[in-house]
Design a protein around this motif. Structure first.
Motif, short mmCIF file in Angstrom:
data_model
loop_
_atom_site.label_atom_id
_atom_site.label_comp_id
_atom_site.label_asym_id
_atom_site.label_seq_id
_atom_site.Cartn_x
_atom_site.Cartn_y
_atom_site.Cartn_z
N ARG A 1 -4.43 8.40 -7.53
CA ARG A 1 -3.50 8.74 -6.43
C ARG A 1 -4.07 9.97 -5.75
O ARG A 1 -4.15 11.03 -6.35
N GLU B 1 -1.03 10.22 1.39
CA GLU B 1 -1.32 9.88 0.00
C GLU B 1 -1.78 8.44 -0.06
O GLU B 1 -1.12 7.55 0.48
N LYS B 2 -2.92 8.23 -0.71
CA LYS B 2 -3.47 6.88 -0.84
C LYS B 2 -3.70 6.58 -2.31
O LYS B 2 -4.01 7.47 -3.09
N THR B 3 -3.56 5.30 -2.66
CA THR B 3 -3.84 4.88 -4.02
C THR B 3 -5.11 4.02 -4.04
O THR B 3 -5.23 3.08 -3.27
#
Lengths: 336, 189
Positions: free
Chosen positions: B40, B53-55
Motif C-alpha cells: 500500500r 494511495e495505490k495498492t
C-alpha cells in the motif's frame, strides 16, 4: 520494519528494543512454557534447516548450501516447524509445542521481520474448535484478554461488506474493492482468492479483535493450505459449500495466529503440494522440493489433531502495548 | 527503461504512475500469513502535488522516473518562460508557468532556488522559506489609523502585493515567509 540498508561501520550497533522489553520477552516465554507444562504438552525442537520446505506460492523460503559428508546440499530455512512436528506426531509424540525462529523471504515491514519467533503447538484429538478454546485460555493468560468472539470467514465478509465470500463472483469482489476506495496500480490480484485477500487486508482486518480477540474460522476451501476441507450444506441458500477447517486469530487488528484441523490424508496432501508446484511454475516462482518424509509420515498415520502457529514478536508487541514491532526485537533485519 | 519492483519501494523513490512523475511518500507491506502480499503506497504527484494511495501486488514493477533536483539561479523571464542556470556548469533551463506555481510571486533575478527536473525539464520550483524583497509602492501610513487592522497593502519588486504594518515605507526591504506569503519583519540588505 525495514529501514533501508544501514551502514555496517558500527554506528548502528545498539538494539532497537529496551531492557524493559527484553525482560518482558523473557517473562512471556516463561509464561508460555508454564502454560504448556501445566497441560502436559511436551516442548520439542526440530531442525530449522531442512531438505524440503513449504510449497505455498505466497511463502518464499530462504535457502543455503551446506557442506556435509558426501557433498553439498541445498537446505531450506523453515517458514514454520510444521512438517517436522507432524513427523513427531505420526511417530507417537503426543501433544507437543515448540518456540523457534521461522524465516520468510520478501517479508519486511512494520509488522514483519524476515526472521521471527514462532510458537507452534499440536493437540492430538482436538479439532479446530477445541484448539480455539485453548487459544482463548492462552490469550487470557498472556494478554489478559476477554474471551474471543468467533466469526466464520463468511460472517466477517457479510458483516463488513455485505458479501458472500464463498459465492461472490470475481466481478463482484472487484466492484466491492472499488467501492471501498482501493486504488489498484497494475493488474490487481491474480485470482479470486487474491481479491478476497485484498478485501480482507485492506478493509476488514483492521476492525477485527477490537476490545477482545476475534477468531475467524472456516475459510474457503481454496485457502485450505494444510487444513481439512469439509463439505457444508447451506440449508438456507440450498447451495453446497466446501470450507477449510482453519482459523485465524486477530487482536486489535493484528493477525496473530493461524491454525488448522490438520489434514492427515497423505494422498490429498500430495495433490495440494503438486498443485502448488504447478502454480509456482506458471507464476515463474522458484521450484521447491516436496517433503517426501512428511508425506510418508502422513501415510503411516498422523493422529487426528489440530495445530496452530502464533507470532511471538507480535504477541509481545500486543502485551507490551508498543506501536512498532522493532521495539520488541533486539536487532531487526537492518540491524542484524 | 529502468523499473523498480515493490520490494525496492521506499520513501523518496521517483516513479511514473499514469504517465505522471510521482514521489513515494510511504510504503506499507501488507501480507496475511497465508495469501497474497500487497504494497500500500502513498505517492505525491510531482506535477500537481496531489497525494494518492495505490495498492500494488507484491512483485509488480513500476517505471522509474528520471527526476532530480538541482540548485539554480533565476535569470529572467520573457513573459512565457522563466530562465534558470546551474551556476557551476552554466547549464540553462526554462520553466513554464505551471512549473513555476507560486514561485513567481517571490523570485527576483539572481535569486537561488531548487528546481526539480523530469527528463531534463523543470516541473517545479521551490524558493527559500524566507526571501528579502523591496517595497516598490505603498501608501504612507497614517499615525493612529487602525481602521484596516493595523496593516495596509504594499507592492513588492516582484509585483506581488502583501499586507504590511502601517509603518512600512516605500523602498524598505522586507523579510517574507514564502509558505504563508506573510510579512515577517524589516530586513537589512
Amino acid at each position: 520494519m525495514y529501514h533501508g540498508p544501514r551502514s555496517r561501520d558500527g554506528r548502528h550497533w545498539r538494539p532497537s528494543t529496551s531492557r524493559r522489553l527484553l525482560l518482558q520477552r523473557a517473562k512471556l516465554l516463561a509464561q508460555l512454557r508454564q502454560f504448556f507444562a501445566a497441560r502436559d504438552v511436551l516442548e520439542v525442537e526440530t531442525p530449522l534447516l531442512a531438505s524440503a520446505t513449504v510449497t505455498d506460492i505466497h511463502l518464499a523460503s530462504l535457502s543455503c548450501r551446506v557442506e556435509v559428508p558426501g557433498g553439498t546440499r541445498r537446505l531450506y530455512l523453515q517458514t514454520s516447524p510444521e512438517f517436522a512436528m507432524k513427523r513427531l506426531l505420526a511417530a507417537g509424540s503426543g501433544p507437543i509445542y515448540q518456540v523457534c525462529k521461522a524465516f520468510r523471504d520478501n517479508e519486511a515491514g512494520p509488522a514483519h521481520n524476515p526472521e521471527f519467533t514462532m510458537l507452534e503447538w499440536y493437540r492430538p484429538g482436538f479439532d479446530h474448535h477445541r484448539l480455539m478454546d485453548e487459544m482463548d485460555e492462552l490469550l487470557a493468560v498472556v494478554l489478559e484478554a476477554r474471551s474471543a468472539e468467533r466469526l466464520t470467514y463468511q460472517q466477517v465478509f457479510e458483516r463488513g461488506l455485505g458479501l458472500d465470500p464463498h459465492h461472490a463472483s470475481v466481478l463482484e469482489l472487484q466492484s466491492t474493492a472499488l467501492r471501498a476506495g482501493i486504488d489498484l496500480a497494475g493488474q490487481g490480484p491474480d485470482d479470486r482468492d487474491g481479491w478476497l485477500h485484498l478485501l480482507m487486508s485492506h478493509t476488514l482486518e483492521s476492525d477485527l479483535g477490537r476490545g477482545r480477540p476475534t477468531f475467524v474460522y472456516d475459510y474457503p476451501a481454496s485457502q485450505a493450505a494444510l487444513a481439512r476441507v469439509r463439505s457444508d450444506q447451506d440449508a438456507k441458500e440450498g447451495r453446497g459449500c466446501a470450507v477449510a477447517e482453519r482459523f485465524e486469530v486477530y487482536v486489535e487488528g493484528v493477525e496473530l495466529a493461524n491454525g488448522f484441523h490438520e489434514l492427515a490424508d497423505g494422498a490429498e496432501q500430495r495433490r495440494r503440494f503438486e498443485a502448488d508446484l504447478e502454480q509456482r511454475q506458471a507464476s515463474d516462482l522458484d521450484a521447491v522440493p516436496i517433503d517426501e518424509r512428511l508425506l510418508a509420515a502422513l501415510d503411516a498415520g498422523l493422529p487426528d489433531c489440530a495445530g496452530v502457529a502464533l507470532g511471538v514478536d507480535r504477541l509481545l508487541q500486543l502485551s507490551a502495548g508498543v506501536s512498532d514491532l522493532r521495539q520488541v526485537i533486539s536487532f531487526p533485519i537492518d540491524l542484524a | 527503461m529502468a523499473t523498480y519492483t515493490t520490494s525496492q519501494f521506499k520513501s523518496g523513490l521517483k516513479v511514473i504512475l499514469d504517465n505522471d512523475p510521482c514521489s513515494i511518500i510511504e510504503n506499507q507491506f501488507v501480507k496475511p500469513g497465508k495469501g497474497q502480499a500487497f504494497s500500500r503506497v502513498k505517492l505525491r504527484n510531482l506535477l500537481n502535488g496531489r497525494v494518492m494511495e495505490k495498492t500494488f501486488k507484491s512483485g509488480e514493477s513500476i517505471e522509474a522516473a528520471d527526476v532530480h533536483e538541482a540548485a539554480m539561479q533565476y535569470l529572467y523571464t520573457d513573459g512565457e518562460s522563466w530562465h534558470f542556470m546551474v551556476t557551476d556548469t552554466y547549464e540553462q533551463h526554462e520553466a513554464n508557468a505551471a512549473a513555476m506555481g507560486d514561485a513567481v510571486k517571490w523570485l527576483k533575478e539572481e535569486d537561488m532556488c531548487d528546481v526539480t527536473l523530469w527528463n531534463g525539464q523543470p516541473i517545479s520550483v521551490v524558493v527559500p522559506m524566507f526571501v528579502t524583497l523591496q517595497v516598490t509602492e505603498t501608501d504612507p501610513g497614517l499615525k493612529g489609523d487602525t481602521s484596516s487592522g493595523g496593516n495596509k497593502p504594499a507592492t513588492l519588486e516582484t509585483g506581488t502585493v502583501i499586507r504590511v504594518p502601517l509603518f512600512i515605507q516605500e523602498g524598505e526591504l522586507l523579510k517574507i515567509d514564502t509558505r504563508s506569503g506573510e510579512y515577517v519583519s524589516r530586513a537589512k540588505e
